[in-house]
Design an enzyme around this catalytic site. Structure first.
Site, mmCIF file in Angstrom:
data_model
loop_
_atom_site.group_PDB
_atom_site.id
_atom_site.type_symbol
_atom_site.label_atom_id
_atom_site.label_comp_id
_atom_site.label_asym_id
_atom_site.label_seq_id
_atom_site.Cartn_x
_atom_site.Cartn_y
_atom_site.Cartn_z
ATOM 1 N N LYS A 1 67.694 -57.257 -34.852
ATOM 2 C CA LYS A 1 66.482 -58.050 -35.001
ATOM 3 C C LYS A 1 65.260 -57.138 -35.108
ATOM 4 C CE LYS A 1 67.989 -61.913 -32.027
ATOM 5 N NZ LYS A 1 67.836 -63.046 -32.950
ATOM 6 N N ARG B 1 77.488 -68.669 -31.839
ATOM 7 C CA ARG B 1 78.516 -69.609 -32.280
ATOM 8 C C ARG B 1 79.927 -69.048 -32.069
ATOM 9 N NH1 ARG B 1 76.090 -69.883 -38.163
ATOM 10 N NH2 ARG B 1 74.267 -69.541 -36.864
#
Length: 557
Positions: free
Chosen positions: A334, A408
Site C-alpha cells: 500500500k 477474503r
C-alpha cells in the site's frame, strides 16, 4: 601496477565497510512494546535457543515460536517500564456512566425543535432567558439554566425532529462534567432504553495510550441517572460490546498483534464460560492453508480462534470476523497514506467479539460459534505472491490476484469451517474493500445476503436504532470476472469495477452448504472507522452489530 594497488585498496575498504555495517546490524535490537522482530544473528530454523538482552525499555527474553518452516524466534518483553497492557477485561464501567438519582442530580429537559409548548414547560419562569440564548431545540443544542443560588439549575437539550435514535449521544461531551443528569421527560421503556444506549455510546473515550498527565487534561463525560423503565441489562450488554470493539480497533498494531487479539477472545470466552480452541503452527498450515499463507511473512504467527457457547441442540448461529491486525498490502504494498489507518483492518474480528458478548449476555437459546481468522499481512522473503495458487480448506484452488486482497482469503477458510456444520444463520464481517467505501462512504456498511426477507428486516432494524446498513447485490452477472486460467477461481475481479460485489461473490463460494440447505448467509463489508457524530466518537467503530444484535435477539428470544 598502480591501478592494481588501487583496486586492492578499494576492495579492502569495501570489505571493511560491509563488515562494519553487518556488525552494527547484528548488534542492534529494535525496542518495541510487546513483540519484537527476531534478532538477525538468530537462525529462523534450528534447535531452541534462549538468551537475554538488556534494552533501554527493560529486560527482554528471546523465545522460540513455531511455524510451518521450523522455529521462528521473537523477542518478548517481560518487564518493560513503558508497557501498556492490551488486555482490559472490559475497561468500561457502566456504573461510572449511569447512577441512581441523588438530590444533587440536575434536571435535563428534552425539547423538540420548534416545540414552543415543550420549551415553555421546561424553562418555566426563565423562558425569556432560554429565548435570549437562542435555544430552539436543534439536535444536540444545549442551554444551561441558572438556579436560584446562581448554581446550575437545569439544562435544556435539543432533540431536533426526534428521528435520530442517537441524538442523546452528544450530551455526555457537551454538558458540564462532574455532574449527574436526570431526564425529566416522561419516556416509554423503549425510549428510556434508547436514550441510555445513546448516552452510554457517546461517553466513550480512548485514552489508554496517554500519560496520566494527558488524561487529566481530558474532559470527563457527564453522567446520567438511569432513566426510569430502561432495560438496564440490554443497555449494559450493548455499551460493553461496543466499547470492547472500539478499544480493540483503536489499539495500535504493536499492542494488538495476533496473540493479543487471541487473548481478548479468551477474555470474552472466560467471562461467559464458553469453550475456546486456537489453531496455529503446523496444524494451521494443513487445516487452514490460506490463513497461514497470508500471515506467514510476519514474525507474529497467524492463528484461528474458535469459540463455542450455548446449547449444542439449539439453532446454530455462526459469526466470522476478519482479524488482519495490520495490513501492509503484502508484496502489492500500500502507499503510505493508505497504510496508516490499517490498524483497523481487524475491525471485523473486533466487531464480532463485541456482538458475541452482547448475544451471550442475553442468554439466547442458540448454539453460538465464533470464528476469528487472525493474521498480519507483512512483507518478507516467504510472503505469498501475486499469481500464487493456494489450495483452500474447502479444496477450491485460488489464484492470488492481489496480495492486498488478503482478507477474503483468511475469511474463506474460516467460512468453510463454519459451513461444514450448516448453521441456520452465518454472519461474516470485514473491513474488506475500498470499493464499498466508494459506493456507500464511511458510515454505511454494505450488506450482502442470499435471504431477501432477512435483508429487509436488517435494514429496518438498523434504521430504527440508528445503526443503518445498505443492501448491495450478489449480481451473478459478475461471477465470470472471478474466472482464472490456472485455478478454480481468482481471488479478485478481472476488472477494476464492482470490487465489493466480486469480493462478496468470492466469499459466497465457501458457504454452499449453508445456502443450499436454506440457511441465511450475511456478509457485512464496512469501514470500521467514523468521524465524530452523536453517539459515535471519532475512531474505531463497530458498524452494523447493533442491528445484527436486534435481529438475532428478536429471532431467537
Amino acid at each position: 601496477p598502480r591501478v592494481m594497488e588501487f583496486g586492492k585498496a578499494f576492495g579492502l575498504a569495501c570489505a571493511f565497510i560491509v563488515t562494519m555495517a553487518l556488525a552494527a546490524r547484528l548488534s542492534y535490537v529494535r525496542p518495541t512494546s510487546r513483540v519484537l522482530r527476531s534478532a538477525p544473528f538468530v537462525s529462523r530454523r534450528g534447535a531452541s535457543a534462549m538468551a537475554t538482552a538488556r534494552s533501554s525499555r527493560g529486560w527482554l527474553r528471546l523465545s522460540t515460536r513455531p511455524n510451518h518452516s521450523g522455529l521462528r524466534y521473537g523477542i518478548r518483553s517481560y518487564v518493560s517500564r513503558a508497557s501498556i497492557s492490551s488486555s482490559h477485561q472490559f475497561d468500561v464501567d457502566v456504573d461510572k456512566i449511569f447512577c441512581e438519582g441523588t438530590p444533587s442530580s440536575v434536571g435535563l429537559h428534552l425539547v423538540p425543535k420548534g416545540d414552543e409548548e415543550a420549551l415553555a414547560a421546561a424553562a418555566g419562569p426563565i423562558l425569556e432567558f432560554a429565548k435570549t440564548c437562542k435555544f430552539s431545540g436543534e439536535a444536540g443544542q444545549v442551554c444551561t439554566l441558572p438556579g436560584t443560588q446562581g448554581n446550575l439549575g437545569s439544562v435544556l437539550y435539543g432533540v431536533g425532529d426526534e428521528t435520530d435514535p442517537m441524538v442523546m449521544g452528544s450530551a455526555p461531551s457537551k454538558l458540564p462534567e462532574d455532574t449527574a443528569y436526570v431526564i425529566k421527560n416522561k419516556l416509554t421503556s423503549a425510549q428510556a432504553t434508547e436514550a441510555a444506549i445513546a448516552w452510554g455510546l457517546g461517553s466513550y473515550k480512548f485514552t489508554r495510550m496517554k500519560s496520566v498527565e494527558e488524561k487529566k487534561e481530558e474532559k470527563s463525560p457527564a453522567g446520567l441517572v438511569w432513566p426510569e423503565g430502561a432495560d438496564r441489562d440490554k443497555v449494559k450488554a450493548i455499551v460493553e460490546g461496543m466499547f470492547l470493539a472500539r478499544d480493540l480497533i483503536n489499539t495500535p498494531a504493536n499492542f494488538m498483534g495476533p496473540e493479543e487479539l487471541e487473548q481478548e477472545a479468551r477474555n470474552v470466552a472466560s467471562i461467559h464460560g464458553a469453550e475456546i480452541n486456537v489453531t496455529s503452527g503446523s496444524e494451521l498450515v494443513s487445516d487452514y492453508p490460506m490463513i497461514d499463507a497470508v500471515g506467514r511473512a510476519s514474525n507474529r504467527s497467524p492463528r484461528l480462534v474458535d469459540i463455542r457457547w450455548g446449547d449444542k441442540n439449539a439453532p446454530k448461529v455462526t459469526l466470522v470476523g476478519k482479524g488482519v491486525v495490520f495490513d501492509t498490502g503484502g508484496l502489492d504494498i500500500k502507499p503510505a497514506s493508505a497504510m496508516f489507518p490499517m490498524k483497523k483492518d481487524m475491525g471485523g474480528a473486533a466487531s464480532i467479539l463485541g456482538l458475541a458478548h452482547m448475544l451471550m449476555c442475553s442468554n439466547l437459546n442458540i448454539n453460538l460459534r465464533v470464528l476469528l481468522p487472525i493474521a498480519e499481512n507483512s512483507i518478507s522473503d516467504n510472503a505469498f505472491r501475486p499469481s500464487d495458487v493456494l489450495t483452500s480448506r474447502s479444496g477450491i484452488t485460488v489464484e492470488v490476484g492481489n496480495t492486498d486482497a488478503e482478507g477474503r482469503l483468511i475469511l474463506a477458510d474460516a467460512l468453510s469451517l463454519g459451513d461444514e456444520e450448516i448453521p441456520e444463520v452465518m454472519v461474516d464481517m470485514a473491513t474488506l474493500t475500498g470499493a464499498h467505501r466508494v459506493a456507500l462512504g464511511w458510515d454505511l456498511p454494505g450488506l450482502f445476503t442470499n435471504d431477501d426477507n432477512l435483508a429487509l428486516e436488517l435494514q429496518k432494524k438498523g434504521e430504527e436504532i440508528g445503526d443503518p446498513m445498505w443492501r448491495l447485490p450478489l449480481f451473478k452477472g459478475y461471477e465470470p470476472m472471478l474466472k482464472s486460467k490456472v485455478a478454480d477461481t481468482s481471488s479478485t475481479g478481472s476488472k477494476p469495477l464492482a470490487g465489493a460485489i466480486t469480493a462478496a461473490l468470492f466469499l459466497k463460494k465457501f458457504v454452499p452448504k449453508t445456502i443450499e440447505n436454506g440457511g441465511a448467509w450475511i456478509h457485512i463489508d464496512f469501514a470500521g472507522w467514523t468521524d465524530s457524530r452523536p453517539g459515535r466518537p471519532e475512531g474505531g467503530e463497530a458498524q452494523g452489530i447493533q442491528a445484527l444484535y436486534a435481529y438475532i435477539t428478536e429471532r431467537y428470544e
